[in-house]
Design an enzyme around this catalytic site. Structure first.
Site, PDB file in Angstrom:
ATOM      1  N   ARG A   1      16.782   2.542  16.342  1.00 47.27           N
ATOM      2  CA  ARG A   1      16.958   1.276  17.065  1.00 47.27           C
ATOM      3  C   ARG A   1      17.427   0.246  16.045  1.00 47.27           C
ATOM      4  O   ARG A   1      16.824   0.131  14.970  1.00 47.27           O
ATOM      5  CB  ARG A   1      15.639   0.781  17.702  1.00 47.27           C
ATOM      6  CG  ARG A   1      14.961   1.690  18.717  1.00 47.27           C
ATOM      7  CD  ARG A   1      15.627   1.710  20.098  1.00 47.27           C
ATOM      8  NE  ARG A   1      15.859   0.446  20.755  1.00 47.27           N
ATOM      9  CZ  ARG A   1      14.983  -0.186  21.541  1.00 47.27           C
ATOM     10  NH1 ARG A   1      13.789   0.316  21.761  1.00 47.27           N
ATOM     11  NH2 ARG A   1      15.318  -1.326  22.119  1.00 47.27           N
TER      12      ARG A   1
ATOM     13  N   ASP B   1      11.925  -9.641  18.352  1.00 48.59           N
ATOM     14  CA  ASP B   1      12.278  -8.391  17.677  1.00 48.59           C
ATOM     15  C   ASP B   1      12.744  -8.640  16.253  1.00 48.59           C
ATOM     16  O   ASP B   1      12.587  -7.783  15.390  1.00 48.59           O
ATOM     17  CB  ASP B   1      13.333  -7.627  18.477  1.00 48.59           C
ATOM     18  CG  ASP B   1      12.720  -7.054  19.744  1.00 48.59           C
ATOM     19  OD1 ASP B   1      12.595  -7.803  20.731  1.00 48.59           O
ATOM     20  OD2 ASP B   1      12.295  -5.879  19.727  1.00 48.59           O
TER      21      ASP B   1
END
Lengths: 358, 358
Positions: free
Chosen positions: B91, B234
């Site tokens: 990711r 994030d």
């Protein structure tokens, strides 16, 4: 609009029956349903077989015409008045519905033969709606550059009106004039009218587009990917405040933040001169199930309904929101592009239409 | 967090295996999966069995520890370096992933016994993540009034971290302190982590909440229904720009418009001091199918995948967006609540943690 090589309107009346394109099944199945009487047409409006401001208006006009056909010939008025109340209750927000009921009722009341007059007026309303949409396309296309990326929400295309649409009409006109347009289609939860209906319409018309999640607008605008935003309207208050699909106000705020022009495209029939401001527009709250469940075909083409949220969870589902007039760059109407001010709307309502309306 | 009367973390390691709560099946099925080696753990991160900034970080740390166990004892480094590259590729956006890899790798490199050191560091990271979330809850609850309506996006609850969560931690702490909180849960298309995971978590914890469509925020705020907004993160750039779930930037713009305080809750591990601003944060683009299809159980409880968009349509699916620091009221971190300025973040990173971290 052509579908499978044949010209269709979204709703039409013939021989006492109202025919409607079944929009709950689109884009997976194209089907026309016939409504025998005004009560069935009410059901079609309520269950969103037909949806979208102009299409609701036309269907409501036809429903009232059906009521005149069903009413006792000697004294139709008690039956017709009850029918009018029933039709008015189907959806609370779209101004076009109330406008159509008023127009058909008044025409019948003023006529020697109310039944014939009601039918004629309902048909005239539907024809006007299509003509208005066409004019909106012509006025709106002037705002679209030769290469232009446009974002829209929900479906304000031909499926939401009798033909052509409002927010999509300038896009269709621009594409027809050879402009290179690309459309970001907001999915438009919970009923996904963007992902389902607008994407289907644009695909059908061969216009380049892609679907985006509803809250991706800021991300797209931050990257300069959207030149302008066009949305439809369900009701425009006298001061220019506009009720439209939930999310529209949010898009207008984000557009203002990024200085992206934000247009509302709607026929003048959407303006409610008796409604002073957006605070007075009733906002329909729909079933939580529309948010908690989702329907569509599985890989075998069988229609399924699935749960998309945590079991036991509740949902709040307001169907519309109100965009304050100050966030709207301009209104695109069949009589031209105007600033959404009280004075401009008043002038618009009292102006002679640019084209004959009937 | 207790589930079915038992305490769980989102991810943990035992005897060389990494155990993860299968988040793709939640909230419809609660299942723990075991990953035998680092490659399986990579798959779990990539396919979002585990998701959320802190949980991804912990899983990545454990994955690298697994790689040390799998590597030849005599010279583990070539194998481990390849593994590190593989894990880093799963990711691209979550800073916690890179932070965890760096920490575990550095600890192993500095130790006499790299394998033992890697395992210990990965475990310490997971413990720290839980402790940080707990502290975020304690700092954040001060911002919540005795009666308070809070909106959140996506899932920054305990499922997104090792325990407690970030955006939800202050809510859990406030509820535990007897405050009356009500949470508007944004559905968070396309993966619906709000409707699925946050609603499940809050229901599990007995906290009043309702799910709303993603673009209903402006409508709620216009009516004064939201007192404050808390989102997770994030990655936070050195200047305070914050990457989080797509839609977060849009919520921040709308919150600013209505003067609603907008907080980002995140551990300091989410701050990337090497990233000058949000423009440098890579934004993951995920499959269009996440927008075009939706999965969930039908009324018989059978898991189905249905199409929710027009056949043939494409979709654009950026997973994150960047909220500029100027739109963020404050960051809620384990070391306190700070304004998101470059200077404040630098002070924060160099401050002695309020609580011992290891």
């Amino acid at each position: 609009m052509r579908v499978h090589g044949k010209d269709y309107r979204t709703v039409w009346m013939k021989g006492g029956r109202v025919y409607l394109i079944e929009q709950n099944r689109l884009p997976f199945e194209f089907r026309v349903v016939a409504s025998r009487d005004y009560r069935q047409t009410c059901d079609a409006i309520r269950t969103m077989v037909v949806r979208g401001a102009g299409a609701i208006g036309a269907a409501a006009g036809f429903a009232l015409a059906q009521a005149f056909l069903e009413a006792p010939a000697r004294n139709p008025w008690p039956f017709v008045k009850r029918a009018r109340t029933d039709i008015a209750k189907t959806r609370p927000t779209a101004q076009n519905l109330f406008y159509a009921l008023q127009r058909v009722f008044d025409a019948a009341q003023a006529a020697h033969n109310p039944r014939t007059a009601a039918l004629r007026e309902a048909q005239a309303l539907a024809d006007e709606d299509a003509a208005c949409s066409r004019s909106i396309g012509q006025h709106g296309t002037a705002l679209i550059a030769r290469r232009c990326t446009i974002a829209t929400i929900c479906n304000a295309g031909w499926l939401a009106f009798v033909d052509y649409g409002t927010a999509l009409a300038p896009i269709y006109a621009a594409a027809a004039a050879g402009k290179k347009v690309f459309v970001y289609v907001h999915e438009t939860r919970p009923r996904c009218q963007g992902a389902r209906l607008t994407a289907w319409e644009l695909g059908n018309a061969g216009i380049a587009h892609t679907i985006v999640p509803d809250h991706a607008t800021a991300h797209l605008m931050a990257q300069g990917k959207i030149d302008l935003f066009i949305a439809g309207a369900d009701r425009i208050a006298a001061n220019g405040d506009t009720a439209n699909k939930i999310g529209t106000c949010e898009k207008a705020i984000v557009a203002r933040h990024y200085k992206v022009p934000f247009y509302i495209a709607a026929p003048t029939a959407t303006i409610d001169p008796d409604c002073a401001s957006g605070a007075h527009i009733p906002i329909e709250e729909r079933s939580a199930n529309e948010v908690l469940f989702q329907s569509g075909p599985d890989s075998a083409g069988r229609h399924r309904t699935i749960r998309t949220a945590a079991p036991g969870a509740s949902a709040y589902n307001p169907a519309f929101d109100v965009t304050p007039a100050r966030l709207i760059t301009a209104l695109i109407t069949e009589r031209g592009v105007v600033r959404p001010t009280r004075a401009a709307l008043q002038r618009l309502l009292h102006s002679t239409p640019a084209r004959a309306k009937r």
